[in-house]
Design an enzyme around this catalytic site. Structure first.
Site, mmCIF file in Angstrom:
data_model
loop_
_atom_site.group_PDB
_atom_site.id
_atom_site.type_symbol
_atom_site.label_atom_id
_atom_site.label_comp_id
_atom_site.label_asym_id
_atom_site.label_seq_id
_atom_site.Cartn_x
_atom_site.Cartn_y
_atom_site.Cartn_z
ATOM 1 N N THR A 112 5.662 -3.729 -5.373
ATOM 2 C CA THR A 112 6.146 -3.963 -3.989
ATOM 3 C C THR A 112 5.482 -5.366 -3.868
ATOM 4 O O THR A 112 4.564 -5.282 -4.073
ATOM 5 C CB THR A 112 5.966 -3.243 -2.981
ATOM 6 O OG1 THR A 112 6.604 -1.539 -3.850
ATOM 7 C CG2 THR A 112 6.557 -3.467 -1.807
ATOM 8 N N LYS B 187 14.028 -3.022 -1.935
ATOM 9 C CA LYS B 187 12.999 -2.399 -1.305
ATOM 10 C C LYS B 187 12.849 -1.835 0.049
ATOM 11 O O LYS B 187 12.384 -1.111 0.921
ATOM 12 C CB LYS B 187 12.101 -2.531 -2.803
ATOM 13 C CG LYS B 187 10.804 -1.630 -2.833
ATOM 14 C CD LYS B 187 11.145 -0.776 -2.604
ATOM 15 C CE LYS B 187 8.904 0.517 -2.216
ATOM 16 N NZ LYS B 187 8.943 1.146 -2.576
ATOM 17 N N LYS C 100 1.798 -2.230 4.177
ATOM 18 C CA LYS C 100 2.263 -3.679 3.473
ATOM 19 C C LYS C 100 3.885 -3.733 3.523
ATOM 20 O O LYS C 100 4.503 -4.653 3.333
ATOM 21 C CB LYS C 100 1.318 -2.770 2.531
ATOM 22 C CG LYS C 100 2.207 -3.747 1.295
ATOM 23 C CD LYS C 100 1.849 -3.647 -0.035
ATOM 24 C CE LYS C 100 2.740 -4.566 -1.583
ATOM 25 N NZ LYS C 100 2.336 -4.249 -2.165
HETATM 26 P P1 NAD Z 1 -3.311 0.861 -7.420
HETATM 27 O O1 NAD Z 1 -3.871 -0.267 -6.109
HETATM 28 O O2 NAD Z 1 -3.435 2.301 -7.232
HETATM 29 O O3 NAD Z 1 -3.046 -0.505 -8.812
HETATM 30 C C1 NAD Z 1 -2.908 -1.427 -9.189
HETATM 31 C C2 NAD Z 1 -3.743 -1.721 -9.773
HETATM 32 O O4 NAD Z 1 -3.666 -3.538 -10.275
HETATM 33 C C3 NAD Z 1 -5.479 -1.458 -9.977
HETATM 34 O O5 NAD Z 1 -5.393 -0.868 -10.806
HETATM 35 C C4 NAD Z 1 -6.085 -2.842 -10.137
HETATM 36 O O6 NAD Z 1 -7.326 -2.916 -10.783
HETATM 37 C C5 NAD Z 1 -4.986 -4.231 -10.539
HETATM 38 N N1 NAD Z 1 -5.444 -5.407 -11.012
HETATM 39 C C6 NAD Z 1 -4.905 -6.075 -9.987
HETATM 40 N N2 NAD Z 1 -5.674 -7.449 -10.423
HETATM 41 C C7 NAD Z 1 -5.515 -7.069 -11.122
HETATM 42 C C8 NAD Z 1 -5.516 -8.490 -12.432
HETATM 43 N N3 NAD Z 1 -5.416 -9.596 -12.170
HETATM 44 N N4 NAD Z 1 -5.191 -8.316 -14.184
HETATM 45 C C9 NAD Z 1 -5.065 -6.584 -13.867
HETATM 46 N N5 NAD Z 1 -4.741 -5.918 -13.614
HETATM 47 C C10 NAD Z 1 -4.993 -6.272 -11.769
HETATM 48 O O7 NAD Z 1 -1.889 0.401 -6.302
HETATM 49 P P2 NAD Z 1 -0.451 1.542 -6.703
HETATM 50 O O8 NAD Z 1 -0.412 2.316 -5.731
HETATM 51 O O9 NAD Z 1 -0.668 1.715 -8.217
HETATM 52 O O10 NAD Z 1 0.465 0.247 -6.627
HETATM 53 C C11 NAD Z 1 0.856 -0.604 -7.391
HETATM 54 C C12 NAD Z 1 2.392 -0.978 -6.785
HETATM 55 O O11 NAD Z 1 3.299 -0.707 -6.451
HETATM 56 C C13 NAD Z 1 2.193 -2.130 -5.152
HETATM 57 O O12 NAD Z 1 2.171 -3.145 -5.270
HETATM 58 C C14 NAD Z 1 2.420 -0.845 -4.257
HETATM 59 O O13 NAD Z 1 2.987 -1.326 -3.268
HETATM 60 C C15 NAD Z 1 3.780 -0.356 -5.648
HETATM 61 N N6 NAD Z 1 4.143 1.293 -4.941
HETATM 62 C C16 NAD Z 1 3.441 2.135 -4.325
HETATM 63 C C17 NAD Z 1 3.744 3.229 -4.693
HETATM 64 C C18 NAD Z 1 2.870 4.163 -4.418
HETATM 65 O O14 NAD Z 1 2.847 5.207 -3.755
HETATM 66 N N7 NAD Z 1 1.444 4.568 -4.351
HETATM 67 C C19 NAD Z 1 4.537 3.850 -4.731
HETATM 68 C C20 NAD Z 1 5.868 2.355 -4.415
HETATM 69 C C21 NAD Z 1 5.058 1.544 -4.515
#
Ligand code: NAD
Length: 292
Positions: free
Chosen positions: A87, A162, A237
């Site tokens: 997102t 979204k 966010k």
């Molecule tokens: P998260 O923080 O658990 O995962 C993100 C991952 O990206 C982390 O493991 C981090 O180490 C990795 N990362 C950061 N920089 C990086 C780089 N340069 N190269 C490689 N990896 C890198 O977050 P999440 O909960 O998995 O969410 C991911 C996305 O999905 C976000 O944009 C969030 O808004 C969206 N989202 C999350 C949810 C939810 O319920 N968690 C629901 C819908 C959407």
């Protein structure tokens, strides 16, 4: 397909695992060193995407997406598709799409709803923006990771859908919580309140499917001490992204702005971080800071 997956966090790891379970050859990379079952580990994002037919990113925000895209796009094979499921702000989604197109790649912005449970169960909903050809190439992967994919329009349309959806969600959750808090003070039984509103014109997903009052309506995080669920900071966010988009196109989103400010206070100044976004109800019941 040969798939590169960058960002194996709470969402990305189970999504990548589902693709591997379905028989695709998935190579993943995460700066934190996280892995996923059935997914080969690469030493860098560039290594993960080499020779891939599709590259999926699942990253925290638009700045990180831009950085990762800048690294991986030049390393991707011509004709491959870049699918960003994070997102992020609409501008970053469009900038990455333009960069991909200039490099001869297909691209789709495809944020999801459904949360960690949907990612693990392969029941996410994808909202996609990009060309018809890009969507067609990504669709079989959406079918594995999710139960529904809507092609919303050109680049950025997935992110637009979204943040509009989640602006409605934030506003209706606050309205539902305010109504419960008011009903309490008026001496109205919560179950009666639910019985009436859930079948009347005040109904919404927040009331009917995710009721913020414990022991009322369907099972929801309210029944589990407001453990997320969908954490308040993630709602903050998304409300920030919708306000950023509204400012960019001069849209009047007064209620969205108020919802963003209320969640900002809840998360940054109070004890909202780590609680479900429906914990707005106990927050409002604690009169004092509920006056906002
Ligand atoms: P998260 O923080 O658990 O995962 C993100 C991952 O990206 C982390 O493991 C981090 O180490 C990795 N990362 C950061 N920089 C990086 C780089 N340069 N190269 C490689 N990896 C890198 O977050 P999440 O909960 O998995 O969410 C991911 C996305 O999905 C976000 O944009 C969030 O808004 C969206 N989202 C999350 C949810 C939810 O319920 N968690 C629901 C819908 C959407």
């Amino acid at each position: 397909m040969k798939i590169g997956f960058v960002g194996l966090g709470n969402m990305g790891a189970p999504m990548a695992a589902n693709l591997a379970k379905a028989g695709h050859a998935v190579t993943g990379f995460d700066v934190a060193g996280t892995t996923a079952p059935g997914v080969a580990q690469a030493d860098s994002a560039v290594q993960a995407v080499q020779d891939a037919d599709a590259v999926i990113t699942m990253l925290p925000n638009g700045d990180i997406l831009r950085r990762v895209a800048g690294d991986v796009i030049p390393a991707m094979a011509a004709g491959a598709v870049l699918i960003d499921c994070s997102t992020v702000d609409v501008e970053s989604a469009r900038a990455v799409a333009a960069q991909a197109e200039a490099a001869g790649l297909l691209s789709v912005d495809a944020p999801v709803s459904g949360g960690i449970g949907g990612a693990a169960g392969g029941t996410l909903t994808f909202m996609a923006g990009g060309s018809a050809a890009a969507f067609a190439k990504a669709e079989p992967l959406f079918d594995i990771m999710g139960q529904k994919a809507v092609h919303c329009g050109d680049a950025g349309a997935g992110q637009a859908a979204k943040i509009c959806n989640n602006m409605i969600l934030g506003v209706t959750m606050i309205a539902t919580c305010e109504a419960f808090a008011l009903a309490d003070k008026l001496g109205l039984d919560r179950q009666k309140m639910f019985d009436v509103v859930s079948t009347s014109s005040g109904y919404s997903w927040s009331m009917n499917a995710y009721c913020p009052a414990p022991s009322v309506g369907p099972q929801s995080p309210a029944d589990n001490d407001y453990q997320p669920g969908f954490a308040a900071e993630l709602m903050l966010k998304d409300l920030g992204l919708s306000q950023q988009a509204a400012a960019a196109v001069d849209a009047d989103t007064t209620m969205g702005a108020m919802a963003a400010e209320l969640y900002r206070r809840f998360v940054e100044d109070e004890d909202g971080r780590g609680q479900d976004f429906s914990a707005m109800l106990p927050r409002l019941m604690a009169r004092g800071h509920g006056q906002s």
